[in-house]
Design an enzyme around this catalytic site. Structure first.
Site, PDB file in Angstrom:
ATOM      1  N   HIS A   1      -3.527  -5.536   2.123  1.00  0.00           N
ATOM      2  CA  HIS A   1      -3.069  -5.138   3.447  1.00  0.00           C
ATOM      3  C   HIS A   1      -3.098  -6.227   4.488  1.00  0.00           C
ATOM      4  O   HIS A   1      -3.649  -7.284   4.278  1.00  0.00           O
ATOM      5  CB  HIS A   1      -4.050  -4.096   3.972  1.00  0.00           C
ATOM      6  CG  HIS A   1      -3.564  -2.724   3.851  1.00  0.00           C
ATOM      7  ND1 HIS A   1      -2.412  -2.309   4.412  1.00  0.00           N
ATOM      8  CD2 HIS A   1      -4.101  -1.658   3.235  1.00  0.00           C
ATOM      9  CE1 HIS A   1      -2.261  -1.024   4.148  1.00  0.00           C
ATOM     10  NE2 HIS A   1      -3.265  -0.611   3.437  1.00  0.00           N
TER      11      HIS A   1
ATOM     12  N   CYS B   1       0.804  -1.229   0.000  1.00  0.00           N
ATOM     13  CA  CYS B   1       0.000   0.000   0.000  1.00  0.00           C
ATOM     14  C   CYS B   1       0.841   1.285   0.000  1.00  0.00           C
ATOM     15  O   CYS B   1       1.435   1.618  -0.998  1.00  0.00           O
ATOM     16  CB  CYS B   1      -1.013  -0.026   1.137  1.00  0.00           C
ATOM     17  SG  CYS B   1      -2.395   1.088   0.826  1.00  0.00           S
TER      18      CYS B   1
ATOM     19  N   ARG C   1     -12.470   6.753  -1.594  1.00  0.00           N
ATOM     20  CA  ARG C   1     -11.333   5.862  -1.372  1.00  0.00           C
ATOM     21  C   ARG C   1     -11.679   4.489  -1.928  1.00  0.00           C
ATOM     22  O   ARG C   1     -12.854   4.109  -1.980  1.00  0.00           O
ATOM     23  CB  ARG C   1     -11.041   5.730   0.131  1.00  0.00           C
ATOM     24  CG  ARG C   1     -10.520   6.986   0.762  1.00  0.00           C
ATOM     25  CD  ARG C   1     -10.210   6.754   2.237  1.00  0.00           C
ATOM     26  NE  ARG C   1      -9.060   5.872   2.432  1.00  0.00           N
ATOM     27  CZ  ARG C   1      -7.794   6.277   2.365  1.00  0.00           C
ATOM     28  NH1 ARG C   1      -7.504   7.537   2.116  1.00  0.00           N
ATOM     29  NH2 ARG C   1      -6.802   5.429   2.557  1.00  0.00           N
TER      30      ARG C   1
HETATM   31  N1  GLN Z   1      -1.836   6.978   1.996  1.00  0.00           N
HETATM   32  C1  GLN Z   1      -2.120   6.083   0.945  1.00  0.00           C
HETATM   33  C2  GLN Z   1      -3.503   6.221   0.339  1.00  0.00           C
HETATM   34  O1  GLN Z   1      -4.486   6.438   1.022  1.00  0.00           O
HETATM   35  C3  GLN Z   1      -1.888   4.688   1.442  1.00  0.00           C
HETATM   36  C4  GLN Z   1      -2.771   4.303   2.583  1.00  0.00           C
HETATM   37  C5  GLN Z   1      -2.509   2.972   3.112  1.00  0.00           C
HETATM   38  O2  GLN Z   1      -1.354   2.502   3.181  1.00  0.00           O
HETATM   39  N2  GLN Z   1      -3.591   2.345   3.500  1.00  0.00           N
HETATM   40  O3  GLN Z   1      -3.596   6.145  -0.846  1.00  0.00           O
END
Ligand code: GLN
Length: 248
Positions: A198, A95, A129
């Site tokens: 993740h 990520c 998101r």
């Molecule tokens: N900050 C990054 C995003 O939101 C990665 C987030 C994360 O590692 N979950 O795109």
């Protein structure tokens, strides 16, 4: 070599969803087989040693954490990371860590420079998101068997767009992937792997953990070792559950 040496980058800050658990899983699978496992924790105070690293690991992090570590990563760790990859080390980046393997991560009017090890860029764009359970079909890894599918969870605001030199780690079967549009997920460049999957990525996908152990035990071009089989009933159930979760 009878063990693996892992360098974990910024484990305190790049550890969203307990991505560090992936390291514990690698450690256990090595120990259960009588293989050595050495962990080097690297941060602003401690660089990695390219001659003593078989696998580089970096987990996910919020934008704030990425911004905090990016300068150190790019300006002070870049040379040793590149030297380790040159001499055959593998990389697993998750990520926020994955995003920093590319050229850049743009958030509004700010652009964070990445390592540029793989040909892609990441941008925050208007829109939701990209969150949820995800399954991808992986192809093209030096094979150790396994189902060829990775199942897990993604949560990212950045959208990643691969350039012509980059190939994805897999094709999205369920979920969003790199950008929610082109069905690509992650990146694979030789032994360098980036992915948005993740948390318990490796416990849910034990075949992939074993693939990482096998490549970390060898150098490019050498045949992959046969790893001693383990009782993976729980891991296989976790994998099947994660796949089911994508469809519920
Ligand atoms: N900050 C990054 C995003 O939101 C990665 C987030 C994360 O590692 N979950 O795109």
């Amino acid at each position: 070599m009878n063990g693996i040496r892992v360098a974990a980058l910024y484990p305190d800050r790049m550890n969203i969803y307990a991505d560090r658990g992936n390291l514990i899983f690698l450690q256990r699978r090595c120990e259960w087989r009588g293989l050595g496992f050495e962990l080097m924790l690297c941060n602003e105070e401690k660089d990695l040693d390219p001659d003593a690293t078989d696998l580089i690991y970096i987990g996910g992090g919020q934008d704030r954490d990425q911004i905090e570590i990016a300068t150190d990563l790019v300006e002070r760790k870049q040379a040793s990371i590149r030297a380790a990859i040159e001499s055959g080390a593998a990389v697993l980046a998750v990520c926020g860590g994955f995003q920093l393997l590319g050229h850049s991560y743009t958030l509004g009017d700010r652009t964070i420079e990445g390592l540029g090890i793989c040909d892609f860029e990441t941008r925050r764009e208007p829109g939701e998101r990209l969150i949820g359970n995800i399954e991808i079909e992986v192809s093209g890894l030096e094979s150790l068997g396994g189902p060829g599918s990775l199942a897990g969870f993604e949560n990212h605001g950045g959208r990643t767009y691969l350039g012509p030199e980059a190939r994805p780690l897999g094709r999205v079967l369920k979920g969003h992937g790199n950008n929610g549009e082109d069905s690509t997920e992650g990146v694979q460049h030789g032994r360098v792997i980036g992915t948005y999957l993740h948390g318990p990525l490796l416990p849910k996908n034990s075949w992939f953990a074993d693939w990482l152990i096998a490549i970390s035990l060898t150098r490019p071009g050498e045949p992959l070792p046969e790893l001693e089989p383990l009782d993976d009933q729980l891991e296989i159930a976790a994998h099947e559950n994660a796949r089911k979760a994508c469809r519920s």
